[in-house]
Design an enzyme around this catalytic site. Sequence first.
Site, PDB file in Angstrom:
ATOM      1  CG  PHE A 244      -8.198 -13.165  -1.450  1.00 19.68           C
ATOM      2  CD1 PHE A 244      -6.941 -12.606  -1.694  1.00 19.68           C
ATOM      3  CD2 PHE A 244      -9.222 -12.350  -1.027  1.00 19.68           C
ATOM      4  CE1 PHE A 244      -6.726 -11.249  -1.512  1.00 19.68           C
ATOM      5  CE2 PHE A 244      -9.017 -10.984  -0.852  1.00 19.68           C
ATOM      6  CZ  PHE A 244      -7.763 -10.435  -1.096  1.00 19.68           C
TER       7      PHE A 244
ATOM      8  CD  GLU B 216       4.657  -8.078   4.709  1.00 18.99           C
ATOM      9  OE1 GLU B 216       3.433  -7.902   4.895  1.00 18.99           O
ATOM     10  OE2 GLU B 216       5.224  -7.717   3.671  1.00 18.99           O
ATOM     11  CG  ASP B 217      -0.562  -8.158   5.561  1.00 10.99           C
ATOM     12  OD1 ASP B 217       0.536  -8.432   5.020  1.00 10.99           O
ATOM     13  OD2 ASP B 217      -1.485  -7.610   4.942  1.00 10.99           O
TER      14      ASP B 217
HETATM   15  P1  IMP Z   1       3.474 -11.594  -1.772  1.00  8.31           P
HETATM   16  O1  IMP Z   1       4.390 -10.515  -2.254  1.00  8.31           O
HETATM   17  O2  IMP Z   1       2.970 -12.430  -2.900  1.00  8.31           O
HETATM   18  O3  IMP Z   1       4.090 -12.460  -0.663  1.00  8.31           O
HETATM   19  O4  IMP Z   1       2.183 -10.890  -1.191  1.00  8.31           O
HETATM   20  C1  IMP Z   1       2.223 -10.191  -0.007  1.00  8.31           C
HETATM   21  C2  IMP Z   1       1.158  -9.124   0.071  1.00  8.31           C
HETATM   22  O5  IMP Z   1       0.009  -9.438  -0.712  1.00  8.31           O
HETATM   23  C3  IMP Z   1       0.648  -9.009   1.505  1.00  8.31           C
HETATM   24  O6  IMP Z   1       1.390  -8.079   2.264  1.00  8.31           O
HETATM   25  C4  IMP Z   1      -0.807  -8.598   1.296  1.00  8.31           C
HETATM   26  O7  IMP Z   1      -0.897  -7.195   1.209  1.00  8.31           O
HETATM   27  C5  IMP Z   1      -1.197  -9.201  -0.025  1.00  8.31           C
HETATM   28  N1  IMP Z   1      -1.928 -10.504   0.133  1.00  8.31           N
HETATM   29  C6  IMP Z   1      -1.468 -11.739  -0.144  1.00  8.31           C
HETATM   30  N2  IMP Z   1      -2.396 -12.686   0.085  1.00  8.31           N
HETATM   31  C7  IMP Z   1      -3.494 -12.026   0.529  1.00  8.31           C
HETATM   32  C8  IMP Z   1      -4.801 -12.456   0.972  1.00  8.31           C
HETATM   33  O8  IMP Z   1      -5.164 -13.645   1.011  1.00  8.31           O
HETATM   34  N3  IMP Z   1      -5.647 -11.462   1.369  1.00  8.31           N
HETATM   35  C9  IMP Z   1      -5.302 -10.134   1.362  1.00  8.31           C
HETATM   36  N4  IMP Z   1      -4.097  -9.685   0.964  1.00  8.31           N
HETATM   37  C10 IMP Z   1      -3.194 -10.619   0.559  1.00  8.31           C
END
Ligand code: IMP
Length: 179
Positions: free
Chosen positions: A156, A103-104
Amino acid sequence: METIKLKDLTFKPYIRREEISSAIKHVAKQINKDLADKSPLFLCVLNGAFVFAADLFREIEIPDAEITFIRMKSYIGTHSTGEVQMISGLHEDISGRTVVIVEDIVDTGFTLLQLKEMLQECNPAEIKVATLLFKPDSLKYDVTIDYVALDIPQAFIVGYGLDYDELGRNLKDIYIVQE
Ligand code: IMP
């Protein structure tokens, strides 16, 4: 390094490429050690993780390691939609295999939880998770993350594969939004 503007937001330099690179090498070392006697299938979660996966995978020294890709989407702009879509699915048979989700970023953990649940239905031997970035203060769901390259605060960020409305993925360093 200078600030950059993407659409309506300004971002300032936050994590340099050298720091990213050494954090990835550190994670790869742990994976090489832990999974040395397995045949792990790395599962890169597109779009965001493609840059990380490319750098991580080249540091993996496990002879039987493989990589494949799936595509998920949960964010629009700077906020999670609270809904995860798998846009392009998994074609490999993962039953009995060690799967390493790449995951990123793990923010609330929702995407990861959904993905893990989907994968569990295919009966893998085990699922490990490697993420480039982790926002510990944002985590809302009970998910285990095995390998974290870098912890970051609840803000972000863009660059190194991560986007703001699809922009910024090509930046070599990571940038943080300027309040
Ligand atoms: P989660 O489901 O809330 O854990 O969000 C995960 C996904 O949201 C990641 O795989 C990213 O694609 C996106 N994401 C979350 N935070 C950021 C950020 O700070 N910058 C860019 N994309 C983000």
